[in-house]
Design an enzyme around this catalytic site. Structure first.
Site, PDB file in Angstrom:
ATOM      1  N   ASP A 286      83.778  64.701 -40.608  1.00 53.07           N
ATOM      2  CA  ASP A 286      84.660  63.592 -40.184  1.00 53.07           C
ATOM      3  C   ASP A 286      83.853  62.308 -40.323  1.00 53.07           C
ATOM      4  OD1 ASP A 286      87.088  62.746 -38.534  1.00 53.07           O
ATOM      5  OD2 ASP A 286      85.453  61.850 -37.128  1.00 53.07           O
ATOM      6  N   GLU A 328      85.835  64.436 -45.686  1.00 55.68           N
ATOM      7  CA  GLU A 328      86.762  63.638 -45.257  1.00 55.68           C
ATOM      8  C   GLU A 328      86.475  62.361 -45.473  1.00 55.68           C
ATOM      9  OE1 GLU A 328      89.388  61.238 -42.429  1.00 55.68           O
ATOM     10  OE2 GLU A 328      87.266  61.611 -41.906  1.00 55.68           O
TER      11      GLU A 328
END
Ligand code: GLC
Ligand code: GLC
Length: 645
Positions: A286, A328
């Site tokens: 993330d 990501e």
């Protein structure tokens, strides 16, 4: 003196003083072999990142001890998988792969509920399930779980760590890989480390980026991009109780970790390996672009961020090589690809394809997608794109201004148009969406909304127009056809397979009201499932159409490990690509992004298809190509012309 021998010396010293007695004989051998293989890179990378830290040897020693401890705790079942995956590193390129991302609570209430959903997943064909962050997080607003209070504790509302392990095993038995979030750029402000920092513990204050006054924050802010400008201006939050400023790229309650401190790297490796040992197959990195900060820069995609991710990867290869990283990075396409490598992230979201699909729908033109992907789609052959149409986040228009300028398009103005088109401020738009994080200074904005609503189904249903409904269905299937066939893992976002519309219920929840992304995070409830299973509804047509394409994908190797060539069709409204597998199979995918009939000069196809007889896998009809006449595509039509080889 060279680096290899330095790393060997270092490793020998470390091993002389490290207790490996927790490892049995076989594990001991495996561990040493993997250290031999990966420690030299790990050493180089950390030496590069922490060049000024004279206590680096101490940290390396602690790190090796923690790798050994995590390896000794890894279950035999997972060690077996490590072996299998090492023997089959391209498993993620198979045509069988099909992903879905969902929130545990919105999909099934809790982890036990999710167990009961496995038949639904397998019936849909899923082989990959990304569960949105399910860790303990603050009550109220937790950025959808992306503020983590404890990586080792499942959110009690969803179940226990044991439940998660049981689920991981059950998914594995069902042939579904589990993907978990690795939220390592920041922790929640109520994480034990943050609490200690707040209580004045200097060791833990050094886990975060804390400042006594605005001097340094102001210098950083001068060059930073604001990610959530409607939450707060600038990237720092004031903590009145300790009279300090703390770096918060996202919400005020998400404190960025200080990777300049090697103790933070070590601590996070431990948390990462804990997650790997729960039995997941992939970790979603993330917000990885933000982990390293260099004064005077935008503090995204910094070289040391890459070095750190590679170092994390080395640790993973030593302890849990079955697990792959998924990047990501929702950033400029030049930067997205830099994270993709077998030694860094084996998988990556493809935000460029996503944005350009929506751009093509809005403009009904395919020049930009063709121009951009023709030089940007190809990646390291050992890695895979994760192709998606929608996800839990907003849509950002991350195409390259140079690609746009090449076609005479002004990137800035074009983004304004796209934002207007998708947020109901453009006349004659079919889309119903909401703006997100409009920046009052530069007019920058992103878009939220569900696939079906952005593609026109919501408006068509409101107007009760069968013709518009039909067009919306075609748009939804068109976008899905591309992610299912262009090469990579197709990733569905839960609810989109049911053509669910925007969910406005967040507007009456004070914890969600300010975050429009909740409009595209619906609860997958019985009525939604029932609609999609009721013949005659648009939701049913979408669902059936999608399932047919999934079935076709799974039948032919050319949808898996094969090359992709983006083609120029000679028609500005059509997008086409050729896929070729080693076994000789070919797939020529052609789609019409406009609401009118379009023609392609069949000459162009002549060289691509070795024979006249092909099968259109969309309707499974054999087709005899007549290369002397143009090929006609109806509004939003997709053709998957297949040649068995
Ligand atoms: C990622 C997530 C997003 C979250 C942010 C901060 O971009 O997808 O939902 O807000 O990271 O963790
Ligand atoms: C991500 C991205 C940003 C995205 C946000 C989530 O990390 O960089 O563009 O919109 O976080 O909303």
């Amino acid at each position: 003196m060279n680096a290899v021998s330095e790393s060997q010396k270092c490793l020998t010293r470390i091993l002389n003083t490290t207790d490996l007695s927790a490892l049995n004989k076989t594990d001991h051998k495996t561990f040493l072999k993997r250290l031999d293989q990966h420690f030299p890179s790990l050493f180089d990378l950390l030496l590069h990142v922490y060049d000024r830290h004279y206590d680096l040897h101490f940290h390396l020693q602690q790190l090796v001890a923690s790798l050994a401890a995590n390896f000794s705790q890894r279950k035999n079942r997972l060690k077996k998988k490590d072996k299998q995956r090492l023997a089959d590193p391209l498993w993620h390129k198979s045509e069988q792969m099909l992903g879905m991302a969902c929130y545990v609570d919105l999909m099934a209430g809790d982890l036990n509920g999710l167990l009961a959903k496995i038949p639904y997943f397998t019936e849909l064909g899923l082989t990959y399930l990304h569960l949105m962050p399910l860790y303990k997080s603050p009550e109220g607003d937790s950025d959808g779980g992306y503020a983590v209070s404890d990586y080792r504790c499942v959110n009690p509302a969803l179940g226990t760590t044991k439940d998660l392990q049981v689920l991981a095993e059950a998914l594995n038995d069902a042939g579904i890989s589990l993907v978990l979030d690795f939220v390592f750029n920041h922790t929640a402000d109520d994480h034990a480390w943050a609490k200690a920092a707040r209580a004045g513990d200097a060791e833990f204050q050094d886990y975060y980026l804390m400042f006594d006054d605005r001097r340094i924050p102001d210098q950083y802010d001068a060059t930073l991009r604001e990610i959530f400008p409607s939450v707060r201006r600038g990237s720092f939050s004031y903590l009145p109780d300790i009279d300090k400023w703390v770096w918060t790229t996202f919400n005020n309650f998400q404190w960025d970790l200080n990777y300049g401190n090697p103790a933070v790297f070590r601590a996070i490796v431990d948390e990462m390996l804990f997650l790997a040992n729960l039995g997941c197959d992939s970790l979603r990195l993330d917000a990885l672009a933000f982990i390293w900060k260099d004064m005077g820069t935008v503090c995204e995609n910094r070289p040391k961020a890459h070095a750190l991710i590679k170092a994390f990867n080395c640790c993973l290869q030593i302890v849990a090589p079955a697990v792959v990283f998924k990047s990501e990075a929702i950033v400029h396409p030049d930067e997205v690809v830099k994270y993709i490598a077998p030694t860094e992230c084996q998988l990556s979201y493809n935000p460029l394809l996503m944005a350009l699909l929506w751009n093509s729908l809005a403009t009904q033109k395919t020049r930009l997608i063709t121009q951009s992907l023709s030089h940007r789609f190809e990646i390291n052959p050992h890695c895979s794109w994760v192709n998606y149409v929608r996800c839990h986040d907003d849509i950002g228009w991350t195409f390259d201004d140079g690609d746009a300028a090449h076609l005479g398009i002004n990137g800035y103005h074009h983004r304004l148009f796209l934002n207007q088109f998708y947020t109901g401020r453009f006349e004659n738009s079919f889309a119903v969406g909401l703006g997100f994080q409009e920046n009052p200074e530069n007019g920058d904005c992103r878009v939220c909304g569900s696939l079906a609503s952005l593609a026109g189904l919501q408006q068509a249903l409101e107007r009760n127009s069968p013709a518009l409904i039909e067009l919306a269905i075609k748009r939804i299937l068109l976008l899905n056809s591309v992610i299912l066939s262009i090469g990579g893992i197709p990733l569905l976002y839960a609810g989109d397979e049911l053509a669910m519309l925007n969910d406005y219920s967040f507007q009456s929840d004070p914890h969600k009201l300010h975050d429009a992304r909740w409009v595209n995070r619906p609860r997958i409830d019985e009525p939604a499932l029932a609609l999609a299973h009721k013949p005659g509804t648009p939701q049913y047509t979408v669902n059936v159409g999608l399932r047919k394409m999934i079935a076709a994908r799974k039948k032919h190797a050319v949808f898996g490990n094969a090359s992709t060539h983006i083609l120029r069709t000679g028609n500005d409204h059509c997008f086409a690509y050729l896929r070729q597998a080693d076994n000789g199979e070919r797939l020529l995918a052609i789609c019409n992004f406009s609401a009118a009939e379009r023609e392609i000069n069949a000459d162009i196809l002549h060289n691509l298809l070795p024979a006249r007889e092909v099968i259109n896998l969309i309707d499974h009809k054999p087709l005899v190509m007549d290369f002397s006449k143009p090929l006609v595509l109806r509004a939003y039509q997709v053709m998957w012309l297949y040649f068995p080889g």
